[in-house]
Design a protein around this motif. Structure first.
Motif, PDB file in Angstrom:
ATOM      1  N   VAL A  14      86.184 -91.636  31.919  1.00 10.59           N
ATOM      2  CA  VAL A  14      87.118 -92.394  33.110  1.00 10.59           C
ATOM      3  C   VAL A  14      88.334 -91.677  33.395  1.00 10.59           C
ATOM      4  O   VAL A  14      88.671 -91.153  32.696  1.00 10.59           O
ATOM      5  CB  VAL A  14      87.065 -94.040  32.400  1.00 10.59           C
ATOM      6  CG1 VAL A  14      85.822 -94.578  32.405  1.00 10.59           C
ATOM      7  CG2 VAL A  14      87.697 -94.067  31.307  1.00 10.59           C
ATOM      8  N   PRO A  15      88.883 -92.289  34.569  1.00 14.41           N
ATOM      9  CA  PRO A  15      89.953 -91.412  35.104  1.00 14.41           C
ATOM     10  C   PRO A  15      91.203 -91.613  34.160  1.00 14.41           C
ATOM     11  O   PRO A  15      91.544 -92.923  33.823  1.00 14.41           O
ATOM     12  CB  PRO A  15      90.468 -91.928  36.242  1.00 14.41           C
ATOM     13  CG  PRO A  15      89.095 -92.384  36.959  1.00 14.41           C
ATOM     14  CD  PRO A  15      88.290 -92.961  35.667  1.00 14.41           C
ATOM     15  N   LEU A  16      92.063 -90.823  33.888  1.00 15.60           N
ATOM     16  CA  LEU A  16      93.324 -91.155  33.132  1.00 15.60           C
ATOM     17  C   LEU A  16      94.307 -90.273  34.064  1.00 15.60           C
ATOM     18  O   LEU A  16      94.340 -89.501  34.346  1.00 15.60           O
ATOM     19  CB  LEU A  16      93.310 -89.877  31.682  1.00 15.60           C
ATOM     20  CG  LEU A  16      92.291 -90.266  30.497  1.00 15.60           C
ATOM     21  CD1 LEU A  16      92.321 -89.296  29.657  1.00 15.60           C
ATOM     22  CD2 LEU A  16      92.477 -91.882  30.488  1.00 15.60           C
ATOM     23  N   ILE A  17      95.026 -91.180  34.594  1.00 17.75           N
ATOM     24  CA  ILE A  17      96.212 -90.865  35.581  1.00 17.75           C
ATOM     25  C   ILE A  17      97.344 -90.084  34.990  1.00 17.75           C
ATOM     26  O   ILE A  17      97.877 -90.371  33.959  1.00 17.75           O
ATOM     27  CB  ILE A  17      96.745 -92.045  36.182  1.00 17.75           C
ATOM     28  CG1 ILE A  17      95.676 -92.905  37.014  1.00 17.75           C
ATOM     29  CG2 ILE A  17      97.786 -91.956  37.427  1.00 17.75           C
ATOM     30  CD1 ILE A  17      95.701 -94.215  37.451  1.00 17.75           C
ATOM     31  N   GLU A  18      97.375 -88.845  35.877  1.00 21.36           N
ATOM     32  CA  GLU A  18      98.607 -87.974  35.215  1.00 21.36           C
ATOM     33  C   GLU A  18      99.903 -88.717  35.330  1.00 21.36           C
ATOM     34  O   GLU A  18     100.194 -89.335  36.348  1.00 21.36           O
ATOM     35  CB  GLU A  18      98.537 -86.700  36.049  1.00 21.36           C
ATOM     36  CG  GLU A  18      97.158 -85.793  35.463  1.00 21.36           C
ATOM     37  CD  GLU A  18      97.048 -84.381  36.220  1.00 21.36           C
ATOM     38  OE1 GLU A  18      98.028 -84.196  36.916  1.00 21.36           O
ATOM     39  OE2 GLU A  18      96.032 -84.016  36.155  1.00 21.36           O
ATOM     40  N   GLY A  19     100.792 -88.381  34.378  1.00 19.10           N
ATOM     41  CA  GLY A  19     102.278 -88.828  34.466  1.00 19.10           C
ATOM     42  C   GLY A  19     102.383 -90.041  33.899  1.00 19.10           C
ATOM     43  O   GLY A  19     103.541 -90.449  33.712  1.00 19.10           O
TER      44      GLY A  19
END
Length: 167
Positions: A107-112
Protein backbone atom coordinates in the motif's frame (compact mmCIF):
# COMPACT_ATOMS: atom_id res chain seq x y z
CA UNK A 1 -31.10 22.13 22.90
CA UNK A 2 -32.44 21.78 19.36
CA UNK A 3 -30.77 19.23 17.08
CA UNK A 4 -28.85 21.79 15.01
CA UNK A 5 -27.84 23.74 18.12
CA UNK A 6 -26.50 20.51 19.65
CA UNK A 7 -24.54 19.70 16.48
CA UNK A 8 -23.10 23.22 16.32
CA UNK A 9 -22.09 23.11 19.98
CA UNK A 10 -20.69 19.58 19.55
CA UNK A 11 -18.45 20.78 16.71
CA UNK A 12 -17.35 23.85 18.68
CA UNK A 13 -16.55 21.91 21.86
CA UNK A 14 -14.78 18.98 20.18
CA UNK A 15 -12.91 21.44 17.96
CA UNK A 16 -11.13 22.56 21.11
CA UNK A 17 -9.37 19.20 21.28
CA UNK A 18 -6.30 19.31 19.00
CA UNK A 19 -5.61 16.19 16.98
CA UNK A 20 -3.01 15.01 14.53
CA UNK A 21 -3.87 14.56 10.87
CA UNK A 22 -3.32 11.34 8.92
CA UNK A 23 -3.95 10.12 5.40
CA UNK A 24 -5.17 6.54 5.22
CA UNK A 25 -4.00 4.91 2.00
CA UNK A 26 -4.58 1.64 0.24
CA UNK A 27 -4.81 0.00 -3.16
CA UNK A 28 -7.88 -0.76 -5.26
CA UNK A 29 -7.11 -3.03 -8.21
CA UNK A 30 -3.51 -1.78 -8.05
CA UNK A 31 -4.54 1.90 -8.06
CA UNK A 32 -3.60 4.00 -5.01
CA UNK A 33 -6.51 5.47 -3.04
CA UNK A 34 -6.68 7.45 0.18
CA UNK A 35 -8.53 9.81 2.48
CA UNK A 36 -7.72 12.32 5.20
CA UNK A 37 -8.68 11.28 8.74
CA UNK A 38 -8.30 13.08 12.04
CA UNK A 39 -9.99 10.44 14.20
CA UNK A 40 -6.99 8.19 14.79
CA UNK A 41 -5.44 6.82 17.97
CA UNK A 42 -3.36 4.10 19.55
CA UNK A 43 -5.54 1.24 20.75
CA UNK A 44 -3.40 -1.60 22.11
CA UNK A 45 0.27 -2.26 22.80
CA UNK A 46 -0.09 -6.06 23.05
CA UNK A 47 -0.96 -6.80 20.33
CA UNK A 48 -0.07 -3.54 18.55
CA UNK A 49 -3.33 -2.05 17.27
CA UNK A 50 -4.65 1.33 16.18
CA UNK A 51 -8.16 2.71 15.78
CA UNK A 52 -9.64 4.89 13.03
CA UNK A 53 -13.02 6.49 12.53
CA UNK A 54 -14.16 7.14 8.94
CA UNK A 55 -17.23 8.99 7.66
CA UNK A 56 -19.74 6.60 6.08
CA UNK A 57 -20.01 9.01 3.11
CA UNK A 58 -16.38 8.39 2.15
CA UNK A 59 -16.01 6.97 -1.34
CA UNK A 60 -12.38 5.97 -0.74
CA UNK A 61 -12.89 3.94 2.43
CA UNK A 62 -14.94 1.10 0.81
CA UNK A 63 -12.14 0.64 -1.75
CA UNK A 64 -9.56 0.26 1.03
CA UNK A 65 -11.88 -1.86 3.18
CA UNK A 66 -12.36 -4.32 0.30
CA UNK A 67 -8.71 -5.38 0.63
CA UNK A 68 -8.38 -4.86 4.39
CA UNK A 69 -4.83 -3.55 3.92
CA UNK A 70 -3.89 0.04 4.64
CA UNK A 71 -1.29 2.52 5.75
CA UNK A 72 -1.74 5.45 8.09
CA UNK A 73 0.52 8.30 6.95
CA UNK A 74 1.08 10.81 9.77
CA UNK A 75 1.21 14.26 8.19
CA UNK A 76 4.10 16.61 8.91
CA UNK A 77 3.46 20.34 9.45
CA UNK A 78 4.37 21.19 5.84
CA UNK A 79 1.85 18.69 4.40
CA UNK A 80 -1.36 20.67 4.85
CA UNK A 81 -1.81 20.76 1.08
CA UNK A 82 -1.49 16.95 0.93
CA UNK A 83 -4.09 16.55 3.70
CA UNK A 84 -6.47 18.89 1.84
CA UNK A 85 -5.97 16.98 -1.42
CA UNK A 86 -6.95 13.70 0.26
CA UNK A 87 -9.96 15.35 1.95
CA UNK A 88 -11.60 16.02 -1.45
CA UNK A 89 -13.83 13.57 -3.30
CA UNK A 90 -13.79 12.68 -6.94
CA UNK A 91 -10.20 13.54 -7.80
CA UNK A 92 -7.03 11.58 -8.51
CA UNK A 93 -5.63 12.23 -5.04
CA UNK A 94 -2.26 10.64 -5.80
CA UNK A 95 -1.57 12.84 -8.88
CA UNK A 96 1.79 14.46 -8.13
CA UNK A 97 2.07 12.83 -4.67
CA UNK A 98 5.26 10.74 -4.41
CA UNK A 99 4.90 7.44 -2.58
CA UNK A 100 6.60 4.11 -2.09
CA UNK A 101 5.02 0.68 -1.49
CA UNK A 102 4.79 -0.54 2.10
CA UNK A 103 7.00 -3.56 2.89
CA UNK A 104 4.27 -6.14 3.65
CA UNK A 105 1.19 -5.08 1.70
CA UNK A 106 2.48 -2.71 -1.00
CA UNK A 107 0.00 0.00 0.00
CA UNK A 108 1.16 3.60 -0.57
CA UNK A 109 3.44 5.26 1.96
CA UNK A 110 3.38 8.99 1.25
CA UNK A 111 6.83 10.56 1.11
CA UNK A 112 7.67 13.34 3.57
CA UNK A 113 5.36 12.07 6.31
CA UNK A 114 6.34 12.31 9.92
CA UNK A 115 5.66 8.58 10.35
CA UNK A 116 3.70 5.70 8.84
CA UNK A 117 1.95 2.59 10.10
CA UNK A 118 1.15 -0.38 7.87
CA UNK A 119 -1.68 -2.64 8.93
CA UNK A 120 -4.62 -4.90 8.26
CA UNK A 121 -8.22 -4.30 9.31
CA UNK A 122 -9.10 -6.41 12.36
CA UNK A 123 -12.73 -5.36 13.00
CA UNK A 124 -15.26 -2.70 12.06
CA UNK A 125 -18.05 -1.34 14.24
CA UNK A 126 -21.04 0.93 13.84
CA UNK A 127 -20.29 4.45 14.98
CA UNK A 128 -23.38 6.41 13.93
CA UNK A 129 -22.48 8.36 10.80
CA UNK A 130 -18.95 6.90 11.00
CA UNK A 131 -17.38 3.44 10.83
CA UNK A 132 -14.99 2.55 13.66
CA UNK A 133 -12.07 0.45 12.43
CA UNK A 134 -9.53 -1.45 14.50
CA UNK A 135 -6.28 -2.26 12.72
CA UNK A 136 -3.56 -4.81 13.47
CA UNK A 137 -0.16 -3.14 13.06
CA UNK A 138 2.23 -5.01 10.76
CA UNK A 139 5.10 -2.53 10.70
CA UNK A 140 5.72 1.13 11.37
CA UNK A 141 8.40 3.75 10.97
CA UNK A 142 9.15 7.27 12.17
CA UNK A 143 10.63 9.56 9.55
CA UNK A 144 12.85 12.57 10.07
CA UNK A 145 12.14 14.62 13.17
CA UNK A 146 9.52 17.13 12.06
CA UNK A 147 6.68 19.15 13.54
CA UNK A 148 3.24 17.51 13.17
CA UNK A 149 0.26 18.85 11.28
CA UNK A 150 -2.38 19.60 13.91
CA UNK A 151 -6.13 20.10 13.46
CA UNK A 152 -7.60 22.59 15.97
CA UNK A 153 -10.72 24.78 15.77
CA UNK A 154 -11.53 23.52 12.26
CA UNK A 155 -8.16 24.52 10.81
CA UNK A 156 -4.68 23.10 10.36
CA UNK A 157 -2.19 24.45 12.87
CA UNK A 158 1.49 24.06 13.68
CA UNK A 159 3.14 23.71 17.02
CA UNK A 160 5.54 26.57 17.64
CA UNK A 161 6.29 26.41 21.34
CA UNK A 162 9.03 24.44 23.09
CA UNK A 163 7.76 21.18 24.49
CA UNK A 164 6.89 20.71 28.13
CA UNK A 165 7.86 17.47 29.83
CA UNK A 166 5.23 15.97 32.14
CA UNK A 167 6.57 15.29 35.61
Amino acid sequence: MQDQELIDEYRRVLGLFPTGVVVVSGLSDGTPVGLTVQSFMALSLRPPMILLSVDRKSTSWPLIAATGKLAVNVMAADQGDVALTFAKSGTDKFAGIPWTPAPHTGVPLIEGCQAWIEGEVACTYDGGDHVIITVDVLTLHAGPDAQPLVFFRSAFRQLDQPSLVAG
